[in-house]
Write a protein that holds these residues in place. Structure first.
Motif, mmCIF file in Angstrom:
data_model
loop_
_atom_site.group_PDB
_atom_site.id
_atom_site.type_symbol
_atom_site.label_atom_id
_atom_site.label_comp_id
_atom_site.label_asym_id
_atom_site.label_seq_id
_atom_site.Cartn_x
_atom_site.Cartn_y
_atom_site.Cartn_z
ATOM 1 N N PHE A 210 45.851 44.204 34.067
ATOM 2 C CA PHE A 210 44.680 43.346 34.162
ATOM 3 C C PHE A 210 44.409 42.986 35.617
ATOM 4 C CE2 PHE A 210 45.965 42.184 29.704
ATOM 5 C CZ PHE A 210 44.838 42.704 29.092
ATOM 6 N N SER A 211 43.148 42.814 35.947
ATOM 7 C CA SER A 211 42.757 42.483 37.317
ATOM 8 C C SER A 211 41.771 41.329 37.295
ATOM 9 C CB SER A 211 42.156 43.710 38.011
ATOM 10 O OG SER A 211 41.035 44.190 37.267
ATOM 11 N N GLY A 212 41.381 40.890 38.502
ATOM 12 C CA GLY A 212 40.465 39.765 38.602
ATOM 13 C C GLY A 212 41.205 38.445 38.604
ATOM 14 N N ASN A 213 40.475 37.361 38.474
ATOM 15 C CA ASN A 213 41.052 36.021 38.503
ATOM 16 C C ASN A 213 40.685 35.275 37.231
ATOM 17 O OD1 ASN A 213 42.131 33.554 39.048
ATOM 18 N ND2 ASN A 213 40.849 33.098 40.813
ATOM 19 N N PRO A 214 41.621 35.178 36.271
ATOM 20 C CA PRO A 214 41.317 34.462 35.032
ATOM 21 C C PRO A 214 41.574 32.963 35.144
ATOM 22 C CG PRO A 214 43.505 35.383 34.890
ATOM 23 C CD PRO A 214 42.977 35.745 36.262
ATOM 24 N N ILE A 215 42.169 32.544 36.280
ATOM 25 C CA ILE A 215 42.519 31.139 36.431
ATOM 26 C C ILE A 215 41.331 30.423 37.079
ATOM 27 C CG2 ILE A 215 44.235 29.532 37.308
ATOM 28 C CD1 ILE A 215 45.409 31.527 35.434
ATOM 29 N N PHE A 216 40.435 29.920 36.270
ATOM 30 C CA PHE A 216 39.263 29.242 36.810
ATOM 31 C C PHE A 216 38.852 28.156 35.817
ATOM 32 C CE2 PHE A 216 38.070 33.084 34.540
ATOM 33 C CZ PHE A 216 37.199 32.595 33.562
#
Length: 953
Positions: A210-216
């Motif tokens: 998985f990539s990107g930033n899910p912590i938002f």
């Protein structure tokens, strides 16, 4: 297959009958019962059941409620649960389960199921738990699973599922409590619809791509009922913003092995129930948040392998529940607080490779593992440390002084690893060490012990590695040190030992550069030892050494090891006694031999002085001539400390000297190796970006002309698979090498650092084979196009750089040519920084370097490329050597089981011979390894069509 076909036909027939007879209650009930029976029979027909676990499933039964592994709802008699976990079933999940309309629990974990996940599982209307974990299912996760709004538990972990998650995957997850997709090959971003799973308690998406930033905010932080969150070992990136306090019930958060950057969230301490925090192996910076001290229930804290700075948190001693602390491989400074003695539950402490200083105070009664390696701790080893039930002690590479404390029976019972190397310890080796019955690894090297090896060391029962090199040992090696049969590696070189003992059972031994005299035993390891493992002694007689057998060394040299003058800790009276004893033993022949040696030595000194005088006169004439010339020569440029570029006419000192201080600073540093540190720099405002290696000063060629000659030889090594050397900079105090800068990084990052952007997507087999061939051609050019050959000496993935087309470029080759000799410290660092790549003849501190050492490292590199594993992997109870592991699998006929699955499909007819070639290259005997020219030829044969291919191994 016949039974399966019949079952499917019966299912179809009964479906029609059910439709025609709707309204007849008794008939409907009978048909529903048959639906459960026949649905499970269809499932059984698609499975292979080697242990006949499903023999009770009989299509003649009117009900499935009596079958093994099946439970029914007592209210309606329908099947409500099917649990087939761990039955060694194989095959595929076929149609039939959709007939089980009352099924709530379906669990078929820990089997060998293959194929795709059947989309028709979504047709089971009341399914609450679906567990297909620990199988070999492949393909994508069907989007139809999003239609099961009743699902509370979904576990698809430990399979081979791939592709991105469907965007609508979590549209109807209002009932979902537990979700695990870990250990697959899923990729892409985590769908935003995940935030709709507001009742989710446990989320595990670890070990995927998985990539990107899910912590938002509004993402995972909005899932306020989460208790455990595991996103480890993915390619997730971006900062971790504040907002954790919203997840009030969070107990465990595991984010290690990603690319998260920025500071740790300051409000992390506002999750009062937190018991585990693991943010290790990321790119986090800044200080350790002070709010952590509020987490009274925290038992596990790992922030290792980041870029954290600041002082070690002094308040950590107040966190009484901590049982595991790992802050290693950061930039923490300061001292250890005395309050850490309050951590009565602490079992694991690792603070290695920071910048900590001061004394070591670890009186923690519950500790099992202490790792403080690579800091600047001073003072002595605490006595109470050796009075505890520890499993591992690593205090290596510090500045500790004093003596090794005697151990108590508590330490005897448990200790498995003891590493005190690279300090300034002195005195005797405690005799009690021989009583460590569980000790497997003992390293006391690079100290100043200057003592005898106690005979009790021969009592070791399970010791595998004993390393006491370069520690000033004297006397003899205990004769029964190998009687247990477990000792495999013995490194005693660089001491003053005088008897060799019984070492026949060893796999690796190195006793070079001691004071040994006599004839080697004829059996055991002594038949296969390389000459470099016994060189540098007084008079060893062996067929593997060239020259005459020297057994006529005067007896006093054997009887008294202190006569050499390098053990000055002995008192004057003892030295006087030794002197008298020497005069008593000297014979006429000895006197003649000594006199002859003195005369020869004087002659050598005279000739040396004459040569030095001549060189000075020649240098004076040369300098006078140069001062008369209008144009500066190469030597003048060198003496002025100019930058010399091989392919440029601009060698102005202002171009380089003006920015020298800005280049060689910590911010510009991009790597470090055994030969020096590498910096990123540019020549002028518009100049190209280059890599600048600052060489270690020890043993570097001291004459400008010699340095220039050797560097220019390396500069002529031009090949498509070599990083070209562009020039150099030389002063007596500073030597720099200039080469091209590789923007895409190293093979090391591509293989073993999946969190870096440059390393994704995974390498396919064609790309890996191209890297193998290109690296082989580059090494062959170094070995066979120069006389004497250019030896790389340090072949490993971090020295293989990749261009934009994934073509390999070998860097850092031939740097051993720039040293007057291979300093033992350099060799030691080479062995410690690159375990597994070093050929056996070098691993034991041999100073002999030849092409076959490069071939060995190349073989290990092949194994890494094919398996995706590191050359040495350390587990809790064992150490896995990759070459040995692959060799065993080959002997068992299962060698393809070790192939890295992340590279996708591969041709077995190519991978298998490449693996065999790697094992040939890593042969323990150097003469059994092929040359690099032969390796290139073999690889070309492997790539040819099968009818013309020859067997490699």
């Amino acid at each position: 297959m016949k039974m399966r076909s019949c079952a499917v036909l019966i299912l179809s027939f009964l479906s029609i009958i059910t439709f025609l007879t709707t309204g007849c209650l008794s008939g409907e009930t009978v048909l529903q019962l048959n639906d459960d029976v026949l649905g499970l029979i269809v499932v059984k027909s698609g499975l292979k059941d080697p242990f006949k676990s499903l023999d009770s499933w009989n299509e003649d039964d009117e009900s499935a409620c009596g079958w093994q592994f099946v439970k029914c709802n007592p209210g309606n008699g329908r099947v409500s649960e099917v649990s087939l976990d761990g039955l060694n079933l194989s095959g595929k999940i076929s149609r039939g389960l959709e007939k089980l309309q009352s099924l709530k629990v379906l669990s078929i974990s820990n089997n060998n199921l293959t194929g795709n996940i059947n989309p028709e599982l979504a047709l089971i209307p009341n399914l609450q738990k679906l567990n297909l974990s620990h199988n070999t299912l492949s393909g994508i996760i069907p989007s139809s699973l999003s239609n099961i709004s009743s699902l509370q538990f979904l576990d698809l972990s430990q399979n081979s599922l791939s592709g991105p998650l469907p965007d609508n995957m979590f549209e109807n997850c209002i009932s979902l409590r537990y979700l695990s997709l870990s250990g697959n090959r899923l990729e892409g971003p985590i769908p935003n619809t995940l935030s709709k799973c507001t009742t989710l308690n446990h989320l595990n998406l670890s070990r995927n791509h998985f990539s990107g930033n899910p912590i938002f905010p509004g993402g995972i932080w909005s899932m306020t009922r989460l208790r455990t969150l595991d996103l480890s070992n993915n390619g997730l990136s971006g900062p971790i913003p504040v907002g954790m306090s919203a997840i009030h019930n969070l107990k465990e958060i595991v984010l290690h092995g990603n690319q998260f950057s920025g500071s740790l969230p300051a409000d992390i301490g506002l999750c009062p129930h937190m018991t585990k925090i693991d943010f290790s192996n990321n790119l986090l910076t800044g200080k350790v948040p002070e709010s952590l001290q509020k987490l009274e229930a925290l038992s596990f804290l790992s922030l290792s392998n980041n870029i954290l700075t600041g002082d070690f948190p002094q308040w950590i001693g107040q966190m009484n529940s901590l049982g595991y602390i790992d802050l290693s491989n950061n930039g923490l400074t300061g001292t250890l607080p005395a309050s850490m003695a309050n951590l009565k539950s602490l079992k694991f402490l690792s603070l290695s490779n920071n910048k900590l200083s001061g004394s070591i105070n670890v009186p923690y009664s519950s500790l099992s593992v202490v790792r403080l390696r690579g800091n600047a701790f001073t003072g002595s080893i605490p006595d109470n440390l050796f009075d505890m039930k520890l499993d591992e002690i690593d205090l290596s590479r510090n500045e500790l002084t004093g003596f090794i404390p005697p151990a108590t029976s508590k330490l005897f019972e448990n200790l498995r690893i003891l590493d005190l190397s690279g300090n300034n310890l002195r005195g005797d080796i405690p005799a009690q060490m021989g009583l460590f019955s569980k000790l497997r690894y003992l390293n006391l090297s690079w100290n100043h012990l200057e003592s005898r090896m106690p005979p009790e060391l021969g009592y070791f029962q399970n010791l595998t590695v004993l390393d006491i090199r370069n520690s000033g040992l004297i006397g003899s090696i205990p004769g029964d040190i190998c009687d247990s049969g477990s000792l495999a590696i013995l490194q005693l070189d660089g001491n003053s030992l005088t008897e060799i003992g019984k070492l026949e059972n060893l796999l690796i031994a190195n006793v070079s550069y001691n004071r040994l005299v006599g004839r080697l035993p004829s059996g055991g390891i002594f038949q296969t030892l390389d000459a470099s493992a016994i060189e540098g002694n007084l008079g060893i007689c062996s067929p593997i050494l060239k020259g005459p057998c020297m057994l006529n060394v005067p007896k006093p040299l054997v009887l008294d090891p202190y006569a050499y003058g390098n053990h000055q800790h002995r008192g004057n009276n003892e030295r006087s006694t030794n002197s008298i004893r020497h005069h008593r033993f000297l014979s006429v022949s000895s006197i003649v031999a000594i006199s002859a040696a003195i005369i020869i030595a004087i002659g050598v000194m005279v000739i040396t002085l004459l040569n030095a005088s001549a060189r000075r006169r020649i240098a004076f004439v040369d300098n006078a001539l140069e001062s008369m010339c209008t144009s500066s020569t190469r030597s003048a440029n060198l003496s002025a400390g100019k930058l010399i570029l091989f392919d440029s006419k601009s060698n102005s000192p202002d171009l380089f000297n003006a920015s020298l201080d800005s280049i060689l600073n910590k911010a510009a540093e991009i790597g470090e190796g055994v030969f020096g540190t590498v910096y990123k720099a540019s020549l002028g405002d518009q100049g190209p970006i280059l890599a600048i290696k600052k060489l270690v000063t020890a043993n570097t060629l001291q004459y400008q002309e010699e340095f220039d000659r050797e560097v220019r030889i390396l500069g002529k090594a031009r090949h498509p698979n070599l990083i070209p050397l562009r020039g150099y900079y030389w002063t007596p105090q500073l030597q720099l090498l200039v080469s091209d800068y590789a923007v895409l990084g190293s093979l090391q990052a591509k293989l073993h650092e999946p969190n870096l952007p440059s390393s994704s997507p995974p390498l396919t087999w064609p790309n890996r084979f191209k890297i193998v061939v290109g690296t082989a051609k580059g090494l062959a050019h170094l070995h066979h196009s120069f006389r004497p050959p250019i030896i790389h000496y340090n072949v490993k993935p971090s020295n293989i750089l990749l261009d934009e087309n994934l073509n390999p470029k070998i860097s850092d080759f031939g740097l051993a040519r720039l040293l007057t000799k291979l300093d033992k410290h350099v060799v030691s660092n080479r062995f410690q920084s690159a375990p597994g790549y070093v050929a056996p003849e070098l691993a034991c501190q041999s100073l002999r370097v030849n092409e076959k050492c490069d071939v060995y490292g190349f073989g290990v590199l092949i194994l890494e490329l094919v398996t995706g594993r590191r050359p040495v992997e350390y587990g809790e109870d064992n150490v896995v050597i990759l070459s040995d592991h692959v060799r065993v699998l080959l002997e068992q006929g299962n060698v393809l089981d070790c192939v890295d699955l992340s590279m996708g499909e591969y041709p077995e007819e190519e991978v298998l011979p490449v693996l065999k070639l790697a094992l040939v290259c890593t042969s323990q005997i150097p003469s059994s390894r092929p040359s690099m020219a032969e390796v290139v030829q073999i690889l070309q044969v492997i790539k040819t069509p099968i009818p013309n291919r020859m067997e490699v191994y």
